[in-house]
Design a protein around this motif. Structure first.
Motif, PDB file in Angstrom:
ATOM      1  N   GLU A   1     122.261  -5.849  78.297  1.00 36.00           N
ATOM      2  CA  GLU A   1     121.287  -6.642  77.545  1.00 36.00           C
ATOM      3  C   GLU A   1     122.003  -7.609  76.597  1.00 36.00           C
ATOM      4  O   GLU A   1     121.617  -8.774  76.454  1.00 36.00           O
ATOM      5  N   GLN A   2     123.094  -7.146  75.968  1.00 36.85           N
ATOM      6  CA  GLN A   2     123.876  -8.022  75.075  1.00 36.85           C
ATOM      7  C   GLN A   2     124.501  -9.177  75.858  1.00 36.85           C
ATOM      8  O   GLN A   2     124.519 -10.314  75.397  1.00 36.85           O
ATOM      9  N   GLU A   3     125.005  -8.871  77.058  1.00 43.11           N
ATOM     10  CA  GLU A   3     125.603  -9.924  77.906  1.00 43.11           C
ATOM     11  C   GLU A   3     124.549 -10.973  78.267  1.00 43.11           C
ATOM     12  O   GLU A   3     124.826 -12.173  78.267  1.00 43.11           O
TER      13      GLU A   3
ATOM     14  N   GLY B   1     121.961  -1.213  77.465  1.00 42.88           N
ATOM     15  CA  GLY B   1     122.175  -1.935  76.199  1.00 42.88           C
ATOM     16  C   GLY B   1     123.332  -2.913  76.282  1.00 42.88           C
ATOM     17  O   GLY B   1     123.233  -4.053  75.797  1.00 42.88           O
ATOM     18  N   ALA B   2     124.434  -2.484  76.922  1.00 46.99           N
ATOM     19  CA  ALA B   2     125.605  -3.366  77.061  1.00 46.99           C
ATOM     20  C   ALA B   2     125.256  -4.594  77.900  1.00 46.99           C
ATOM     21  O   ALA B   2     125.634  -5.729  77.562  1.00 46.99           O
TER      22      ALA B   2
ATOM     23  N   ALA C   1     121.796 -11.730  76.601  1.00 49.02           N
ATOM     24  CA  ALA C   1     121.432 -12.508  75.409  1.00 49.02           C
ATOM     25  C   ALA C   1     122.482 -13.585  75.132  1.00 49.02           C
ATOM     26  O   ALA C   1     122.134 -14.736  74.836  1.00 49.02           O
ATOM     27  N   GLN C   2     123.755 -13.218  75.289  1.00 53.19           N
ATOM     28  CA  GLN C   2     124.842 -14.189  75.059  1.00 53.19           C
ATOM     29  C   GLN C   2     124.790 -15.307  76.102  1.00 53.19           C
ATOM     30  O   GLN C   2     124.958 -16.484  75.788  1.00 53.19           O
TER      31      GLN C   2
ATOM     32  N   ASN D   1     115.381  -1.837  81.624  1.00 50.05           N
ATOM     33  CA  ASN D   1     115.192  -2.546  80.358  1.00 50.05           C
ATOM     34  C   ASN D   1     113.700  -2.706  80.029  1.00 50.05           C
ATOM     35  O   ASN D   1     113.270  -2.536  78.890  1.00 50.05           O
TER      36      ASN D   1
END
Length: 828
Positions: free
Chosen positions: A785-787, A782-783, A789-790, A732
């Motif tokens: 990274e979304q986790e 990317g997947a 952020a949530q 990342n």
């Protein structure tokens, strides 16, 4: 649910321009400490007589507790008094990322007792109205000191107490808690009452009114102290100041606070030049999710060894985009070791590197991904082996403390050069033999890697008979044993840094052993110093080279065997022993015969006498177990059995040491066999039954668990999810390089012309295959990274500023709040 973990690698490299000592020599004997807040977690060696000491040491740890500052102190050793502090560098936790993994010079700052604080305080305030005997209403403040956590240990102990002061422009009233002995997490639970407004300032008519401006000017100050028995007085541990404005909204208030340094007002220290310190710091904080989140990225990494070419694999790509190969190697090796995939991956990248190497003399000399991965594997899997092999010899050298200086210029008065040379020669012999006789203890995973290195090197440079040895010795001697001899404390071989004389002795031993292990043609010429070349003449005998080769043969023979291998069978051990076959009658000495036994990395054979053709051969892959045989079987000592599919071979060695040697080495070479037994019969099969369990069938399964002799592999405490999270973080942070690598693949596959300069840093053997892997890596990152952020958003919603987890004064949390508010404003 995510768990958090933090790790730190700190390297105090060197200091320069330290203030000179106010004595005639002006030089200092300095060391550097690494501290979490004020708690020392690591100390470098002492560099004597220098104002620009070079340390060059590396310290790694999993951080066990929360901290606010990573601090480095430079101390001047004083033999007669307490060591004095010259200065410090303190980096706030939230600033560590700024200096991540790059050398930075920091100015040393003054160390002021009032500025050295750590720990947090839990406090409650309650403002209430009280009606006095005369019927007048006044306001009282109840201040409850509940507890403190994480106070510093001062001179080995902490006896804390707190003073609580209500202060304003015209008043100051102080109260004090009891002293809590021998704890840095004191539970005070004491309440103090203060009058906030005096009855005389109110008329009967307005006695419920409340003079806010008076209250606004008041504050509660809490000071923490360590009760000292010394005449110098109690030590200040920190303070906090809370304005009574916090009670405007509600009459009660409760929060955790970080202790702060004392407010010195206008007092300022004159900025003396104390010198500077060069540091390299790597701090990582990981939020690790449950295993299923990591499956796509983890599977991509684990199949790296099977990708053709290996340069198109996810693991190799990680090494390409990271600024330093070491950064990629640490989590990669741990992950691959955990899932048993480290050997095939290292074999693949080492083989690719050997193919790119033009000169056999430079084999594995660079800081490539292969070299760094092998170093890391040896560090993890070989630590126990290192201790077993070197610790007794190192302890003896440290305790006996014989003079070994052989540089005529450095000889002390009264020392004799010949005596020193003899002392050093004995030490080198002791260490050299400890290493070259330790082959049977070398962990299987290291042997398998060495086997593949030797294979790759021998195939690539078929005209060089020594390359199979130098490919392995460059790791086991140069990068494993030599550094451990040189700095034993870094490998936990000694509890502390060695004294200067012992350190010098170990340096000379390390140089000699390194040269012995390198098998270089012109040994004496490889030394810059003439006195080392003279000393090395002691070791120019063939027996030393033979011992090295035998050792390297043994540690690189336990591996995946290829019948078409370029290898000739390597002789590992031979000697005269007595053998007996299984299933014969008990009586009749003709069953026991003296035979010449030979063990190579391909087979175990016996011959009528040395040099004869073999009478019987057991391929290594047919050895299912090697175990001792109970004495009562044949009323004979020192017996062992080599168990193969159809029967066991019973053998008697000449003595107990030889029996153990044969058991160890046979176990070692057969350790990787897939059909190895887990149970065996400790006694013989005689007269139609097993003597141990009385089972009548000669094929009955064993009745005792196999000892295995040596551990088949190293059990490491590794969390696979955490290592995948670390790799995700690296990918990342280097996302721009991943995208640039994608561009390079596109440019390479479309144009066959000259490369663009910005792309030439990447190794891309197959642009299409590499592009495909990159696409999968970027999608997986990317997947995740979304986790993340949530997860951060959810945590932010649930976390209260002033809680035990995020006390008031937590700057990293304040920064996070600011970032969140900026993000939400931007999205609106």
């Amino acid at each position: 649910m995510a768990t958090s973990s933090e790790a730190l690698r700190a390297a105090p490299c060197e200091a320069k321009n330290l203030p000179s000592y106010p004595g005639p020599s002006k030089m200092r004997d300095c060391y550097c400490t690494v501290n979490l807040d004020q708690e020392e977690v690591f100390r470098t060696k002492i560099v004597e007589k220098s104002l620009c000491p070079f340390y060059g040491e590396d310290f790694y740890c999993e951080i066990p507790r929360s901290f606010r500052h990573l601090s480095f102190y430079i101390f001047d050793r004083d033999v007669f008094r307490r060591d004095s502090i010259i200065g410090k560098v303190a980096i706030q936790k939230e600033d560590l990322q700024k200096y991540h993994n790059r050398d930075t010079w920091f100015q040393l700052q003054h160390v002021d007792a009032d500025s050295e604080v750590q720990g947090k305080v839990h406090l409650e305030l309650r403002l209430s109205e009280v009606i006095t005997d005369t019927g007048v209403v006044c306001h009282k403040l109840a201040t409850r000191i509940v507890e403190c956590q994480g106070l510093p240990i001062v001179n080995g102990q902490c006896d804390p107490y707190a003073t609580v002061t209500l202060a304003g422009p015209f008043r100051s009233e102080a109260k004090k808690t009891k002293v809590k002995r021998k704890t840095n997490n004191p539970q005070f639970d004491e309440v103090f009452y203060f009058e906030v407004t005096r009855p005389c300032s109110y008329s009967k008519k307005s006695h419920f009114d409340f003079e806010e401006e008076d209250v606004d000017k008041l504050e509660i100050r809490v000071d923490l102290w360590n009760a000292s028995n010394l005449k110098f007085g109690d030590e200040f541990l920190g303070e906090l100041r809370i304005p009574l404005k916090v009670l405007r909204q509600s009459s009660s208030y409760e929060a955790w606070y970080f202790l702060q340094p004392r407010d010195n007002g206008s007092k300022s220290l004159k900025p003396d030049d104390l010198g500077s310190l060069r540091l390299n710091v790597v701090y990582t904080e990981d939020h690790v999710f449950s295993s299923d989140y990591y499956s796509p990225l983890r599977d991509l990494l684990l199949k790296s060894a099977d990708v053709e070419p290996v340069s198109a694999s996810a693991a190799h790509i990680l090494g390409e985009v990271c600024r330093e190969k070491q950064e990629a190697a640490v989590p990669l090796v741990r992950l691959l070791l955990h899932y048993g995939r480290v050997v095939p991956f290292i074999s693949a990248i080492a083989s690719a590197e050997v193919k790119r190497t033009q000169d056999p003399n430079t084999i594995f000399r660079g800081n490539s991904l292969a070299s760094k991965c092998i170093d890391e594997t040896m560090k993890l899997a070989g630590m126990h082996y290192l201790h077993v092999t070197l610790k007794p010899a190192i302890e003896e050298i440290c305790q006996s403390h014989k003079p070994c200086e052989i540089d005529p210029v450095k000889l002390k008065d009264g020392e004799n050069l010949e005596n020193n040379m003899e002392n050093l020669r004995q030490y080198v012999d002791r260490v050299f033999h400890a290493i070259t006789e330790s082959g049977v203890s070398c962990p299987t995973v290291m042997c398998d890697i060495f086997f593949s290195l030797r294979e790759a090197a021998a195939k690539r440079f078929q005209g060089d008979p020594d390359v199979r040895y130098t490919a392995v010795s460059s790791f086991i001697f140069l990068r494993f044993f030599a550094p451990a001899i040189l700095s034993p404390n870094l490998f936990q071989l000694t509890p502390h840094h060695t004294d200067p004389q012992t350190s010098r002795t170990l340096t000379l031993i390390s140089k000699t052993v390194q040269t012995l292990g390198s098998l270089s043609k012109s040994k004496s010429a490889s030394f810059k110093e003439s006195y080392m070349a003279t000393f090395y003449e002691f070791f120019n005998e063939q027996k030393y080279a033979d011992a090295v080769k035998n050792f390297l043969d043994l540690i690189s023979s336990s591996g995946r065997r290829d019948p078409k291998s370029v290898e000739q069978p390597i002789l590992l051990k031979e000697g005269l022993m007595i053998k007996r076959a299984q299933g014969r009658k008990r009586f009749g000495m003709k069953n026991f015969k003296k035979r010449w036994f030979r063990l190579t990395n391909h087979e175990f054979t016996y011959h009528k006498s040395k040099g004869d053709q073999p009478l019987y051969s057991i391929p290594i892959e047919n050895i299912l177990a090697v175990e001792k045989l109970e004495e009562e079987s044949f009323k004979m000592k020192n017996m062992f059995q080599v168990i193969q599919p159809e029967r066991a071979l019973y053998i008697q060695a000449n003595n107990c040491v030889e029996a153990k040697d044969w058991i160890d080495i046979l176990t070692k070479v057969s350790q990787c066999n897939q059909k190895r037994l887990t149970v065996y019969h400790p006694s013989a099969y005689l007269s139609g039954h097993w003597l141990c369990c009385r089972a009548p069938s000669d094929s009955a399964p064993g009745c005792s668990p196999c000892t295995g002799g040596l551990p088949a592999n190293i059990q490491l405490d590794i969390d696979g999810d955490r290592e995948t999270e670390r790799i995700y973080s690296l990918f990342n942070s280097y996302m721009s390089k991943l995208e640039k690598m994608q561009e390079a693949c596109g440019s390479k596959s479309v144009y066959d012309g000259p490369e663009q300069e910005e792309y030439s840093t990447f190794v891309i053997d197959d642009p299409q295959e590499t592009y495909k892997t990159l696409k999968q890596v970027i999608a997986g990152v990317g997947a995740l990274e979304q986790e993340h952020a949530q997860y951060k958003r959810d945590k932010f919603k649930k976390t209260k500023y002033g809680s035990q987890e995020h006390p008031i004064g937590d700057k990293s949390f304040q920064n996070y709040i600011r970032q969140q508010s900026e993000t939400s404003t931007h999205s609106i």
